[in-house]
Design a protein around this motif. Structure first.
Motif, PDB file in Angstrom:
ATOM      1  N   TYR A 115      30.888-112.380  -4.424  1.00 24.82           N
ATOM      2  CA  TYR A 115      29.572-111.801  -4.696  1.00 24.82           C
ATOM      3  C   TYR A 115      28.451-112.515  -3.963  1.00 24.82           C
ATOM      4  O   TYR A 115      27.332-111.992  -3.839  1.00 24.82           O
ATOM      5  CB  TYR A 115      29.283-111.800  -6.206  1.00 24.82           C
ATOM      6  CG  TYR A 115      29.229-113.173  -6.843  1.00 24.82           C
ATOM      7  CD1 TYR A 115      28.048-113.909  -6.886  1.00 24.82           C
ATOM      8  CD2 TYR A 115      30.368-113.739  -7.406  1.00 24.82           C
ATOM      9  CE1 TYR A 115      28.001-115.156  -7.469  1.00 24.82           C
ATOM     10  CE2 TYR A 115      30.335-114.993  -7.995  1.00 24.82           C
ATOM     11  CZ  TYR A 115      29.149-115.705  -8.015  1.00 24.82           C
ATOM     12  OH  TYR A 115      29.113-116.961  -8.589  1.00 24.82           O
ATOM     13  N   ASN A 130      27.032-106.508 -12.058  1.00 27.98           N
ATOM     14  CA  ASN A 130      26.252-107.735 -11.859  1.00 27.98           C
ATOM     15  C   ASN A 130      26.533-108.688 -13.022  1.00 27.98           C
ATOM     16  O   ASN A 130      26.979-108.277 -14.097  1.00 27.98           O
ATOM     17  CB  ASN A 130      24.757-107.414 -11.795  1.00 27.98           C
ATOM     18  CG  ASN A 130      24.403-106.628 -10.547  1.00 27.98           C
ATOM     19  OD1 ASN A 130      24.913-106.905  -9.474  1.00 27.98           O
ATOM     20  ND2 ASN A 130      23.533-105.633 -10.680  1.00 27.98           N
ATOM     21  N   TYR A 131      26.225-109.966 -12.807  1.00 28.81           N
ATOM     22  CA  TYR A 131      26.586-110.982 -13.802  1.00 28.81           C
ATOM     23  C   TYR A 131      25.544-112.089 -13.776  1.00 28.81           C
ATOM     24  O   TYR A 131      24.987-112.424 -12.727  1.00 28.81           O
ATOM     25  CB  TYR A 131      27.972-111.546 -13.458  1.00 28.81           C
ATOM     26  CG  TYR A 131      28.417-112.712 -14.310  1.00 28.81           C
ATOM     27  CD1 TYR A 131      28.954-112.517 -15.579  1.00 28.81           C
ATOM     28  CD2 TYR A 131      28.328-114.030 -13.827  1.00 28.81           C
ATOM     29  CE1 TYR A 131      29.386-113.588 -16.348  1.00 28.81           C
ATOM     30  CE2 TYR A 131      28.762-115.103 -14.591  1.00 28.81           C
ATOM     31  CZ  TYR A 131      29.301-114.879 -15.850  1.00 28.81           C
ATOM     32  OH  TYR A 131      29.722-115.939 -16.604  1.00 28.81           O
ATOM     33  N   SER A 132      25.282-112.662 -14.952  1.00 28.97           N
ATOM     34  CA  SER A 132      24.309-113.757 -15.038  1.00 28.97           C
ATOM     35  C   SER A 132      24.706-114.715 -16.163  1.00 28.97           C
ATOM     36  O   SER A 132      25.473-114.360 -17.061  1.00 28.97           O
ATOM     37  CB  SER A 132      22.903-113.204 -15.284  1.00 28.97           C
ATOM     38  OG  SER A 132      22.861-112.511 -16.528  1.00 28.97           O
ATOM     39  N   ARG A 138      33.559-116.018 -15.924  1.00 28.04           N
ATOM     40  CA  ARG A 138      32.826-114.895 -15.328  1.00 28.04           C
ATOM     41  C   ARG A 138      33.690-113.643 -15.291  1.00 28.04           C
ATOM     42  O   ARG A 138      33.255-112.560 -15.716  1.00 28.04           O
ATOM     43  CB  ARG A 138      32.379-115.269 -13.907  1.00 28.04           C
ATOM     44  CG  ARG A 138      31.750-114.126 -13.126  1.00 28.04           C
ATOM     45  CD  ARG A 138      31.384-114.535 -11.698  1.00 28.04           C
ATOM     46  NE  ARG A 138      30.824-113.407 -10.980  1.00 28.04           N
ATOM     47  CZ  ARG A 138      31.539-112.518 -10.297  1.00 28.04           C
ATOM     48  NH1 ARG A 138      32.860-112.654 -10.244  1.00 28.04           N
ATOM     49  NH2 ARG A 138      30.954-111.510  -9.692  1.00 28.04           N
ATOM     50  N   SER A 147      34.403-112.224 -18.766  1.00 27.49           N
ATOM     51  CA  SER A 147      33.248-111.477 -19.286  1.00 27.49           C
ATOM     52  C   SER A 147      33.170-110.087 -18.666  1.00 27.49           C
ATOM     53  O   SER A 147      33.019-109.086 -19.380  1.00 27.49           O
ATOM     54  CB  SER A 147      31.947-112.239 -19.000  1.00 27.49           C
ATOM     55  OG  SER A 147      31.947-113.507 -19.614  1.00 27.49           O
ATOM     56  N   LEU A 148      33.290-110.025 -17.335  1.00 25.48           N
ATOM     57  CA  LEU A 148      33.214-108.732 -16.657  1.00 25.48           C
ATOM     58  C   LEU A 148      34.362-107.818 -17.076  1.00 25.48           C
ATOM     59  O   LEU A 148      34.186-106.602 -17.188  1.00 25.48           O
ATOM     60  CB  LEU A 148      33.229-108.936 -15.139  1.00 25.48           C
ATOM     61  CG  LEU A 148      32.016-109.655 -14.542  1.00 25.48           C
ATOM     62  CD1 LEU A 148      32.214-109.903 -13.054  1.00 25.48           C
ATOM     63  CD2 LEU A 148      30.737-108.852 -14.776  1.00 25.48           C
ATOM     64  N   GLN A 184      31.036-107.202 -20.212  1.00 22.38           N
ATOM     65  CA  GLN A 184      29.860-108.019 -20.526  1.00 22.38           C
ATOM     66  C   GLN A 184      29.267-108.549 -19.221  1.00 22.38           C
ATOM     67  O   GLN A 184      29.981-109.168 -18.423  1.00 22.38           O
ATOM     68  CB  GLN A 184      30.255-109.194 -21.431  1.00 22.38           C
ATOM     69  CG  GLN A 184      30.880-108.752 -22.749  1.00 22.38           C
ATOM     70  CD  GLN A 184      31.532-109.905 -23.494  1.00 22.38           C
ATOM     71  OE1 GLN A 184      31.519-111.054 -23.046  1.00 22.38           O
ATOM     72  NE2 GLN A 184      32.114-109.609 -24.648  1.00 22.38           N
ATOM     73  N   THR A 185      27.976-108.322 -19.010  1.00 23.69           N
ATOM     74  CA  THR A 185      27.346-108.714 -17.750  1.00 23.69           C
ATOM     75  C   THR A 185      26.658-110.076 -17.818  1.00 23.69           C
ATOM     76  O   THR A 185      25.991-110.490 -16.881  1.00 23.69           O
ATOM     77  CB  THR A 185      26.316-107.655 -17.314  1.00 23.69           C
ATOM     78  OG1 THR A 185      25.375-107.455 -18.368  1.00 23.69           O
ATOM     79  CG2 THR A 185      27.009-106.332 -17.012  1.00 23.69           C
ATOM     80  N   SER A 186      26.831-110.780 -18.941  1.00 22.78           N
ATOM     81  CA  SER A 186      26.343-112.158 -19.044  1.00 22.78           C
ATOM     82  C   SER A 186      27.350-112.953 -19.867  1.00 22.78           C
ATOM     83  O   SER A 186      28.115-112.385 -20.653  1.00 22.78           O
ATOM     84  CB  SER A 186      24.953-112.214 -19.697  1.00 22.78           C
ATOM     85  OG  SER A 186      24.998-111.664 -20.994  1.00 22.78           O
ATOM     86  N   LEU A 187      27.370-114.251 -19.646  1.00 25.33           N
ATOM     87  CA  LEU A 187      28.358-115.103 -20.306  1.00 25.33           C
ATOM     88  C   LEU A 187      27.935-115.400 -21.737  1.00 25.33           C
ATOM     89  O   LEU A 187      26.861-115.948 -21.982  1.00 25.33           O
ATOM     90  CB  LEU A 187      28.537-116.401 -19.515  1.00 25.33           C
ATOM     91  CG  LEU A 187      29.540-117.405 -20.084  1.00 25.33           C
ATOM     92  CD1 LEU A 187      30.935-116.795 -20.160  1.00 25.33           C
ATOM     93  CD2 LEU A 187      29.568-118.681 -19.235  1.00 25.33           C
TER      94      LEU A 187
END
Length: 633
Positions: A369, A553-555, A592, A595-596, A600-603
């Protein structure tokens, strides 16, 4: 569907009409308006499906100078070429001189006044494009099945038979009696789709004439992977070509050019020909052969519009996930349940090993990414060791992967393949082209390396170079293309799965040893008994799930970041050697992806704890395996 499709059947008529109207207003910007005209029409509902595709429809079924599309990878970029953007010709009925538009054409009409002061020379770029390497049968069939294009065999164009010796004719006549599908060489296991023969009837119905197929066998179409099918294409680009890069995947909409004059020129250079590129006479014979192949085998496509492809999964909507909030919301809500189904599906295939099934899901949704300096972030190369060597287990395992991902390639790491295959693309200066290699792949391709095929023997110089290239691909997600006097780095984004008996000789981001619940004598019986081909509806759910998870996306919030840091300090308190910075990095990658995989897009704290537990189980298993097999590195 509209009653008239003039913009599809006769796009040059639209272009020439706008050009003619612009003669009274030189500042009309007609070229930009022409491109916008086609873009706007393609935005209409289902308009994409009205346009015939070079991927699905044989060339002899397509009308010359009509609008077509092509799903492709940019394999090479040739030098820019000049053409007559505007030229003056004699109108036969009136004998008067008129200005003509030369854009989106390869050949002029007769009666061109080459000395006219009104001639305008313009520049265009040429890309050599091939179908997306390793695109799986289910993807091709799904795209073809959704097409609403109406095509019939063209009566105005017939592919010309290329010259061959009498001996070749006899050989080809014998081959022509066999179905085309059986004449293609294979380097990997057959896909389940091909074994069942889905869509074969439709393909045979639209196969190219045998003479055209035979001619193609004598022309190197420069496909990166052996045994690939489909047309290659010379794409002519008229604007913003600096915005494209080598190995980009695109869907190109353009005007098809298959003029017989192009094929005639490929056989002999005719100084009286009316080709629009006056610089071709400067090419060497070898370069001419490569850059101007017969149009019946390598058609020209004059680009009107190109859409970058972030993925080639036909089950996902064309719009990005952010622009399709309804689809994204419904998909995220179902991801946890689909993940549970996929885990249930993978576990028996991995011989009852649920932990290995968890890691396989994480691997399949991994994606580079971002890059920090030279370090690719997000990659997750998985080494699945302990794979049985009986009952063609790895080949069957690959067929499962092939059913689920849009593009993949099986590479058996036999001594012959390592020493004879070309992995790295190499520049051929005599022909002025980039000769493709097996590692010239589209982003998000799944590369399955079968180390169980390893055998005793000596790697030669090519073999060592190939192993080095695989190591660089895994570690740095880059391939160093060979330009003879120097190497040039090309970043990539390829998911590498290594199946091996023991620890792989290649690097990996994560290794898990398969804990089989099945004894080898019963392996064949077991593999035949498990349900390896679920219903199409369930397969499609899995296919959508894996592609969507890759695109999310992930954060990480500041609060969770602080919690992770505290955990790391606590883990090192009792034994500083128990966990390293590399171990922490792997845990963060697992967290990460976990979660995805759950949508889930955040931890969240729960996902972090679960990732820690999974890594604890995996490391414990690896330590036990090392104790039992102390001689294994």
């Amino acid at each position: 569907m509209p009653s008239t499709h003039d913009w599809i059947n006769n796009p040059l008529g639209v272009v020439e009409g706008m050009f003619a109207a612009s003669q009274n207003n030189p500042n009309s910007g007609w070229e930009a308006k022409a491109v916008e005209f086609f873009k706007d029409h393609l935005k209409e509902k289902d308009a994409h499906s009205w346009v015939p595709s070079l991927n699905d429809v044989p060339l002899h079924y397509l009308k010359p100078n009509s609008l077509v599309k092509f799903r492709c990878l940019i394999q090479d970029m040739f030098d820019p070429e000049f053409y007559m953007g505007v030229y003056e010709a004699v109108d036969p009925p009136t004998k008067a001189k008129v200005l003509r538009c030369g854009k989106y054409k390869d050949v002029t009409e007769c009666g061109v006044d080459f000395d006219s002061r009104n001639t305008v020379t313009a520049e265009r770029q040429t890309f050599y494009c091939v179908p997306i390497p390793g695109e799986n049968p289910w993807v091709k069939e799904s795209y073809a099945g959704s097409s609403q294009a109406r095509v019939v065999p063209s009566t105005s164009y017939a592919p010309t038979r290329q010259k061959r010796s009498y001996e070749e004719d006899d050989d080809m006549d014998d081959m022509d009696t066999q179905p085309q599908m059986q004449r293609e060489p294979r380097t990997g296991p057959q896909s389940p789709t091909e074994q069942r023969g889905n869509g074969d009837c439709k393909r045979r119905e639209t196969e190219a004439p045998s003479s055209q197929t035979a001619s193609a066998s004598h022309l190197d179409l420069n496909f990166p992977l052996p045994g690939e099918k489909g047309p290659s294409c010379l794409v002519k680009v008229y604007e913003n070509w600096d915005g494209f890069k080598l190995n980009d995947t695109l869907e190109v909409f353009g005007i098809l050019s298959v003029s017989p004059a192009l094929s005639a020129l490929a056989d002999k250079k005719d100084s009286s020909s009316l080709l629009l590129d006056p610089t071709e006479c400067m090419e060497t014979a070898e370069e001419q052969r490569v850059h101007s192949p017969p149009a019946s085998l390598v058609p020209r496509l004059h680009m009107l519009y190109a859409k970058p492809l972030p993925h080639n999964n036909p089950l996902l909507p064309c719009a990005t996930l952010e622009d399709n909030s309804a689809f994204l919301t419904s998909t995220l809500n179902e991801m946890a349940s689909v993940r549970a189904e996929l885990l249930t599906y993978f576990t028996p295939i991995l011989l009852g090993d649920a932990l290995a099934a968890e890691y396989l899901i994480l691997h399949l949704i991994s994606n580079v990414y971002s890059r920090r300096d030279i370090l690719p972030l997000g990659k997750f190369t998985l080494n699945l060791s302990g794979c049985p060597t009986v009952a063609s287990y790895t080949e069957r395992f690959y067929q499962i992967i092939q059913q689920l991902v849009p593009s993949s390639y099986y590479l058996g790491m036999s001594l012959q393949n390592m020493n004879q295959m070309r992995f790295v693309p190499k520049k051929d200066y005599s022909a002025n082209r980039l000769v493709s290699g097996a590692l010239q792949l589209a982003r998000n391709t799944s590369l399955f390396l079968d180390e169980t095929q390893l055998e005793q023997g000596q790697l030669d110089t090519t073999g060592v170079r190939n192993i080095t290239a695989l190591g660089n691909l895994i570690t740095w997600q880059k391939v160093d293309y060979d330009f003879n006097y120097h190497q040039m780095e090309f970043p990539c984004n390829i998911n590498v799965l290594i199946a091996s008996e023991g620890r792989s000789l290649l690097p990996s981001d994560c290794r898990i040893h398969l804990q089989s619940q099945i004894t080898p004598p019963h392996m064949e019986e077991y593999l035949n008994s498990i349900h390896m081909h679920p219903p199409a509806s369930q397969l499609n759910k899995f296919r959508m799930y894996l592609s969507v998870a890759r695109l999310l996306n992930y954060s990480i919030s500041d609060e969770v970041t602080k919690s992770v840091e505290d955990d790391f300090v606590d883990m090192r308190k009792d034994d500083p050697q128990s966990i390293s910075a590399e171990d922490l990095h792997r845990m963060l990658v697992v967290a990460r992806l976990l979660s995805l995989s759950l949508g889930q897009t955040s931890l969240a704290r729960d996902s972090w704890l679960r990732a820690k537990h999974m890594e604890l189980l995996r490391r414990s298993r690896m330590e036990q395996h090392t104790c039992v097999n102390g001689n294994e590195p």
